[in-house]
Design a protein around this motif. Structure first.
Motif, PDB file in Angstrom:
ATOM      1  N   LYS A  50     -10.597   1.173  -1.509  1.00 48.00           N
ATOM      2  CA  LYS A  50     -10.515   0.820  -2.924  1.00 48.00           C
ATOM      3  C   LYS A  50      -9.131   0.304  -3.309  1.00 48.00           C
ATOM      4  O   LYS A  50      -8.980  -0.351  -4.334  1.00 48.00           O
ATOM      5  CB  LYS A  50     -10.850   2.044  -3.778  1.00 48.00           C
ATOM      6  CG  LYS A  50     -12.268   2.556  -3.598  1.00 48.00           C
ATOM      7  CD  LYS A  50     -12.483   3.827  -4.397  1.00 48.00           C
ATOM      8  CE  LYS A  50     -13.876   4.405  -4.173  1.00 48.00           C
ATOM      9  NZ  LYS A  50     -14.066   5.684  -4.903  1.00 48.00           N
ATOM     10  N   GLN A  51      -8.114   0.603  -2.490  1.00 47.98           N
ATOM     11  CA  GLN A  51      -6.739   0.258  -2.844  1.00 47.98           C
ATOM     12  C   GLN A  51      -6.244  -1.038  -2.208  1.00 47.98           C
ATOM     13  O   GLN A  51      -5.293  -1.626  -2.696  1.00 47.98           O
ATOM     14  CB  GLN A  51      -5.802   1.400  -2.418  1.00 47.98           C
ATOM     15  CG  GLN A  51      -6.063   2.709  -3.136  1.00 47.98           C
ATOM     16  CD  GLN A  51      -5.109   3.782  -2.664  1.00 47.98           C
ATOM     17  OE1 GLN A  51      -5.493   4.711  -1.966  1.00 47.98           O
ATOM     18  NE2 GLN A  51      -3.852   3.660  -3.017  1.00 47.98           N
ATOM     19  N   ILE A  52      -6.879  -1.470  -1.130  1.00 43.99           N
ATOM     20  CA  ILE A  52      -6.364  -2.623  -0.406  1.00 43.99           C
ATOM     21  C   ILE A  52      -6.812  -3.935  -1.050  1.00 43.99           C
ATOM     22  O   ILE A  52      -7.774  -3.981  -1.812  1.00 43.99           O
ATOM     23  CB  ILE A  52      -6.797  -2.593   1.074  1.00 43.99           C
ATOM     24  CG1 ILE A  52      -8.321  -2.514   1.193  1.00 43.99           C
ATOM     25  CG2 ILE A  52      -6.126  -1.431   1.801  1.00 43.99           C
ATOM     26  CD1 ILE A  52      -8.825  -2.543   2.616  1.00 43.99           C
ATOM     27  N   ASN A  53      -6.101  -4.992  -0.713  1.00 40.15           N
ATOM     28  CA  ASN A  53      -6.389  -6.330  -1.221  1.00 40.15           C
ATOM     29  C   ASN A  53      -7.672  -6.850  -0.574  1.00 40.15           C
ATOM     30  O   ASN A  53      -7.719  -7.100   0.630  1.00 40.15           O
ATOM     31  CB  ASN A  53      -5.207  -7.254  -0.892  1.00 40.15           C
ATOM     32  CG  ASN A  53      -5.362  -8.626  -1.498  1.00 40.15           C
ATOM     33  OD1 ASN A  53      -6.462  -9.059  -1.826  1.00 40.15           O
ATOM     34  ND2 ASN A  53      -4.252  -9.333  -1.642  1.00 40.15           N
ATOM     35  N   LYS A  54      -8.721  -7.016  -1.377  1.00 36.67           N
ATOM     36  CA  LYS A  54     -10.035  -7.409  -0.849  1.00 36.67           C
ATOM     37  C   LYS A  54     -10.019  -8.812  -0.241  1.00 36.67           C
ATOM     38  O   LYS A  54     -10.884  -9.149   0.569  1.00 36.67           O
ATOM     39  CB  LYS A  54     -11.082  -7.354  -1.962  1.00 36.67           C
ATOM     40  CG  LYS A  54     -11.233  -5.994  -2.641  1.00 36.67           C
ATOM     41  CD  LYS A  54     -11.657  -4.919  -1.663  1.00 36.67           C
ATOM     42  CE  LYS A  54     -11.961  -3.603  -2.373  1.00 36.67           C
ATOM     43  NZ  LYS A  54     -10.777  -2.993  -3.010  1.00 36.67           N
ATOM     44  N   GLU A  55      -9.056  -9.643  -0.627  1.00 34.50           N
ATOM     45  CA  GLU A  55      -8.976 -10.995  -0.071  1.00 34.50           C
ATOM     46  C   GLU A  55      -8.296 -11.007   1.295  1.00 34.50           C
ATOM     47  O   GLU A  55      -8.360 -12.002   2.016  1.00 34.50           O
ATOM     48  CB  GLU A  55      -8.222 -11.915  -1.032  1.00 34.50           C
ATOM     49  CG  GLU A  55      -8.942 -12.113  -2.358  1.00 34.50           C
ATOM     50  CD  GLU A  55      -8.183 -13.044  -3.290  1.00 34.50           C
ATOM     51  OE1 GLU A  55      -7.127 -13.560  -2.875  1.00 34.50           O
ATOM     52  OE2 GLU A  55      -8.647 -13.251  -4.417  1.00 34.50           O
TER      53      GLU A  55
ATOM     54  N   LEU B  59       0.859  -1.169   0.000  1.00 36.96           N
ATOM     55  CA  LEU B  59       0.000   0.000   0.000  1.00 36.96           C
ATOM     56  C   LEU B  59       0.900   1.226   0.000  1.00 36.96           C
ATOM     57  O   LEU B  59       1.766   1.367   0.865  1.00 36.96           O
ATOM     58  CB  LEU B  59      -0.896   0.004   1.238  1.00 36.96           C
ATOM     59  CG  LEU B  59      -2.025   1.034   1.268  1.00 36.96           C
ATOM     60  CD1 LEU B  59      -2.997   0.797   0.117  1.00 36.96           C
ATOM     61  CD2 LEU B  59      -2.774   0.971   2.598  1.00 36.96           C
ATOM     62  N   LEU B  60       0.719   2.077  -1.007  1.00 37.67           N
ATOM     63  CA  LEU B  60       1.502   3.305  -1.115  1.00 37.67           C
ATOM     64  C   LEU B  60       0.668   4.474  -0.598  1.00 37.67           C
ATOM     65  O   LEU B  60      -0.472   4.637  -1.013  1.00 37.67           O
ATOM     66  CB  LEU B  60       1.895   3.560  -2.570  1.00 37.67           C
ATOM     67  CG  LEU B  60       2.714   2.468  -3.261  1.00 37.67           C
ATOM     68  CD1 LEU B  60       2.902   2.814  -4.724  1.00 37.67           C
ATOM     69  CD2 LEU B  60       4.059   2.295  -2.592  1.00 37.67           C
TER      70      LEU B  60
END
Length: 228
Positions: free
Chosen positions: A176-181, A130-131
């Motif tokens: 919206k940017q993070i890994n949904k899994e 995550l940036l």
């Protein structure tokens, strides 16, 4: 699969048309175009493209670098279109965070390969890391190391085992940017790393020795995810 939406900022009509034709041929979606910084930013706010192609030298007093600074703030990835290599321009470019550069003049093959390589690298990084900006510094944190995210007005806290970052973005934006899994919403103000949950209580999820609020609406979903 949804085609990549691209916004083109280029003040030379022939080059803009060449880019648009090449991208459409390779099944990219052109969501908009502009030949100056002000119109570009106004449209980008509304259209939210996946990727922006930014010519550095634009009509008017604002350059593509001015646009790039705003894109960095919006976390919208972009590639520079440039024939500028003078020291002043290079110094200004170093203050921004492009995915890369497409040098003019370019071939259709060169244009497409530059976009595909840059986008592929960006997707890999965005899935693993995550940036974000905090205290005027840009951080790249491995998503698996994040414990949870917490809303704080129009800001958000990102918490790891070793750091707590205050980020000038909303929780909804970062979601919206993070890994949904990897992450799940436990409460309207909290998103938690599933792998860090050690137990459930009636109104909380526990991350070792940290209690995170758990809403009734999210409880059954989290129980199911933990079983899986």
């Amino acid at each position: 699969m949804k085609p990549l939406s691209v916004f083109i900022i280029e003040d030379e009509p022939l080059i803009a048309s060449t880019i648009e034709t090449a991208l459409k041929k390779h099944r990219y979606y052109i969501c908009g175009e502009a030949d100056n910084a002000n119109d570009a930013l106004k449209d980008i706010y509304n259209l939210a493209p996946d990727l922006v192609l930014v010519d550095i030298q634009l009509e008017g007093y604002k350059t593509g670098i001015d646009v790039a600074i705003k894109l960095d703030e919006l976390d919208i990835p972009y590639l520079y279109l440039t024939s500028q290599t003078d020291p002043k321009t290079i110094l200004e470019i170093k203050q921004t965070q492009p995915l890369g550069y497409i040098a003019k003049p370019f071939t259709e093959a060169g244009l497409i390969s530059s976009i595909e390589v840059a986008w592929n690298n960006y997707r890999k990084i965005s899935q693993d890391y995550l940036l974000f900006s905090s205290n005027n510094q840009t951080h790249k944190v491995k998503q698996s190391q994040i414990l949870y995210l917490k809303a704080f007005d129009n800001y958000c806290y990102i918490v790891t085992n070793t750091n707590k970052y205050l980020v000038p973005k909303t929780l909804k934006h970062l979601e919206k940017q993070i890994n949904k899994e990897l992450f799940v919403k436990t409460h309207r103000s909290y998103i938690v790393n599933i792998t860090k949950i050690t137990s459930l209580e009636l109104q909380h999820v526990i991350l070792t020795n940290i209690k995170i609020p758990l809403s009734q609406a999210n409880k059954s979903k989290i129980k199911q995810l933990l079983k899986l």
